[in-house]
Design an enzyme around this catalytic site. Structure first.
Site, PDB file in Angstrom:
ATOM      1  N   ASP A 145     -10.210  -5.595  -2.706  1.00  0.00           N
ATOM      2  CA  ASP A 145      -9.551  -4.558  -1.903  1.00  0.00           C
ATOM      3  C   ASP A 145     -10.450  -3.319  -1.867  1.00  0.00           C
ATOM      4  O   ASP A 145     -10.786  -2.762  -2.912  1.00  0.00           O
ATOM      5  CB  ASP A 145      -8.204  -4.238  -2.549  1.00  0.00           C
ATOM      6  N   SER A 154       0.841  -1.193   0.000  1.00  0.00           N
ATOM      7  CA  SER A 154       0.000   0.000   0.000  1.00  0.00           C
ATOM      8  C   SER A 154       0.880   1.248   0.000  1.00  0.00           C
ATOM      9  O   SER A 154       1.656   1.449  -0.939  1.00  0.00           O
ATOM     10  CB  SER A 154      -0.966  -0.053   1.188  1.00  0.00           C
ATOM     11  N   HIS A 167      -7.438  -5.905   1.353  1.00  0.00           N
ATOM     12  CA  HIS A 167      -6.241  -5.075   1.532  1.00  0.00           C
ATOM     13  C   HIS A 167      -5.394  -5.505   2.730  1.00  0.00           C
ATOM     14  O   HIS A 167      -4.404  -4.853   3.051  1.00  0.00           O
ATOM     15  CB  HIS A 167      -6.686  -3.610   1.718  1.00  0.00           C
TER      16      HIS A 167
END
Lengths: 287, 287
Positions: free
Chosen positions: B234, B158, B267
């Protein structure tokens, strides 16, 4: 034991989270426990499978201060559990909540249920972790998950290793295999056990024997075999864990025991994760 | 760049913890950072090796809200990293402490350093995460660990995927390989990036380009190839992560990009751990 599924009421479960992982699904759930009279949280990993499959289930019991989450976060079991097709169920270690009795120390009360049904005050009302893990939660798991309850195994860490060994010894027909990481093998013979069993069960040590692996074996309980991994640098090895007592009890009872002493390894999940694959394979071969 | 080792002062490091794990050693350390002017914590996994061995090093940069600990607890990298002989270094994501500027939101300030050297107030004094991760920490690692600094690779998740990609693009001779889990590929084009780069660097978007993977590529930066795993479920995919922008930039620049869209994966570290082995092998093949 249990009524057939069309005669029972569906036990209510709430989903806290579900995450896809290694092809399977790691879930966390809560339910209102009749045994503990609290909301209880547990984790279940369901490996990828075909519709209609019934999966073998491996129970993991955690140690002092832990919840369902420690092994879920740090145990590194999902990769191989998915490959082997094993469902993994991880209960909490005690009832919890403001209404539940507790103790300021880490080794008594909330987070330290010791997998017993307490008979003493102030514990007896909520601290029913034996009945919860041995009876109530399995019934719920059977209702909600694609599980073959004729194929069960159990393992755990430290206090949870004690829980796994004692449950397997008391239920040899139910659990096809048992193993442990750094278990408390004889709570009657160590400070953690003196405090917990004395507190939950009272001073009559005859009542402790049903919660002491070595005593259970001496009293005639048997399992097919036992696998234990024990860190040689475990800070609790000498005073609390005393694997030699289990070696002696298994020798007296002719129970095959594989005790792997792991030089340099401590009491933490760093050790558990390192030897997790060996334990999963041990159980998969026997399920 | 750096003076040879007999000309430099040994940078002081304190050991927080060291645990044997999968044959190697997982450590956590702190030191006083000259760049951030705070105490910084980082984790290092050193695989088992022979005395005198110099190991390749793989840097892992974490995402918003994380510390060094999230991937250490949940990333499941040690089994294969030990087998492959990879050292893994995991820095924190920002300076921390009561004296350090912060923001009430999770995506700015402490835990959200975005791997930039801030120029704006109140951030400029401490938020020097580019210089810290790109320069200061590598010098310290080289002094204290058995590392071959000619064999470095980098990956992250991320915001940390953004950090890994931008550092690799700015330093193609230093990093032999780069990969990411669910990276922010174009902070100039998403709300997280607008807020962070605007806050740390100010409104002049020309200054953002050095911290934007797609802009760096459009400005001529190159790497050998890129591996990305992105969960299809996600929650940040559409608004923040936008892998299609990197696909287009790599296509314009003829950079080979392997983008694995993983259906049903979110995620979280459940996704990262699932595809960790693939990334470790990607780097090991290139180191």
């Amino acid at each position: 034991m249990r009524a057939s599924s069309d005669e029972v009421t569906l036990l209510a479960v709430e989903t806290v989270s579900e995450n896809k992982c290694f092809g399977g699904l790691q879930g966390v759930y809560t339910h209102a426990s009749a045994e503990t009279q609290t909301e209880m949280t547990f984790a279940v990993f369901v490996p990828e499978h075909q519709p209609g499959d019934k999966l073998p289930v491996l129970w993991y019991l955690s140690g002092l201060t832990c919840t369902h989450a420690n092994v879920m976060d740090k145990g590194e079991y999902r990769r191989l559990a998915n490959a082997l097709g094993l469902m993994i169920v991880c209960p909490d270690t005690s009832p919890r909540g403001a209404q539940v009795a507790d103790d300021d120390s880490y080794d008594m009360g909330q987070g330290a249920g010791f997998y017993v049904d307490a008979t003493e005050q102030p514990w007896a009302k909520h601290f029913r972790m034996r009945a919860y893990v041995e009876t109530e939660l399995p019934a719920l798991i059977e209702q909600h998950f694609p599980v073959d309850m004729t194929r069960q195994a159990i393992f755990g860490h430290s206090m949870g290793g004690h829980g796994a060994l004692t449950m397997a010894l008391r239920n040899p027909d139910r659990f096809k295999s048992v193993s442990a990481f750094a278990p408390i093998v004889a709570p009657s013979e160590c400070p953690w056990g003196h405090k917990a069993l004395g507190g939950y069960l009272g001073p009559d040590r005859a009542t402790w024997r049903n919660y002491d692996s070595c005593a259970l074996i001496d009293d005639g309980a048997r399992v097919r075999d036992i696998l234990i991994d024990q860190g040689g640098a475990d800070q609790f090895l000498e005073e609390q864990l005393k694997p030699d007592l289990l070696v002696a009890a298994c020798k007296r009872a002719a129970i095959p025991l594989t005790l792997n002493m792991r030089e340099g390894y401590d009491h933490s999940y760093f050790t558990i994760s390192t030897f997790m694959d060996d334990h999963l394979r041990w159980h998969a071969e026997r399920l």
